[in-house]
Design a protein around this motif. Structure first.
Motif: not given
Length: 157
Positions: A119, A43-44, A115
């Motif tokens: 998250a 994730y990211g 973000l």
């Protein structure tokens, strides 16, 4: 070896049994944390530590690196590398203090805040669901026990 010595060696000491159980429990927690860390990285591209930094910064208006290092339990040198990586990605900014130019304030950027808000949890979803299902007194007991265990581990102050 005589029979008495053999018997004495096979009888488990209570503390060694407890020590083994504690180690096994800590190891299971560590393995689960490592597996979840791999999921978070997808994730990211954030590590759990980087996500934790973003979450702490999101909960504060501003923090110095020294205050942040205490909040996230990282040495200043380790934190510095993490902050550099987050700043390079445009997720946080540093601002010099107007009164004391040696001090830098850390702030989340809008991109960092977005973000962080999107998250996933720092904890595995299965754990979060099972933990939430426990009675509140048990949640507090587990939290207290883990905090106490962390306080007696290692050489941290």
């Amino acid at each position: 070896m005589n029979e008495e010595n053999i018997r004495a060696e096979t009888i488990e000491k209570p503390e060694s049994s407890l020590e083994l159980s504690l180690f096994q429990a800590l190891r299971r927690l560590q393995q689960d944390a490592e597996m979840h860390a791999k999921r978070l990285a997808r994730y990211g591209g954030l590590s759990p530590v980087q996500l934790m930094i973003l979450q702490v910064l999101a909960s504060e208006r501003q923090l110095t690196a020294s205050a942040l290092s205490k909040r996230v339990s990282l040495t200043p040198a380790t934190l510095s590398g993490q902050l550099d990586r987050l700043a390079e990605r445009g997720l946080l900014s540093r601002q010099r203090d107007d009164q004391d130019r040696r001090r830098q304030w850390l702030h989340l950027t809008e991109e960092g805040r977005a973000l962080q808000q999107q998250a996933p949890s720092l904890l595995p979803p299965e754990f979060v669901a099972r933990f939430a299902a426990l009675p509140e007194w048990e949640q507090h007991g587990i939290t207290a026990a883990l905090l106490r265990a962390a306080s007696i581990c290692g050489s941290r102050e």
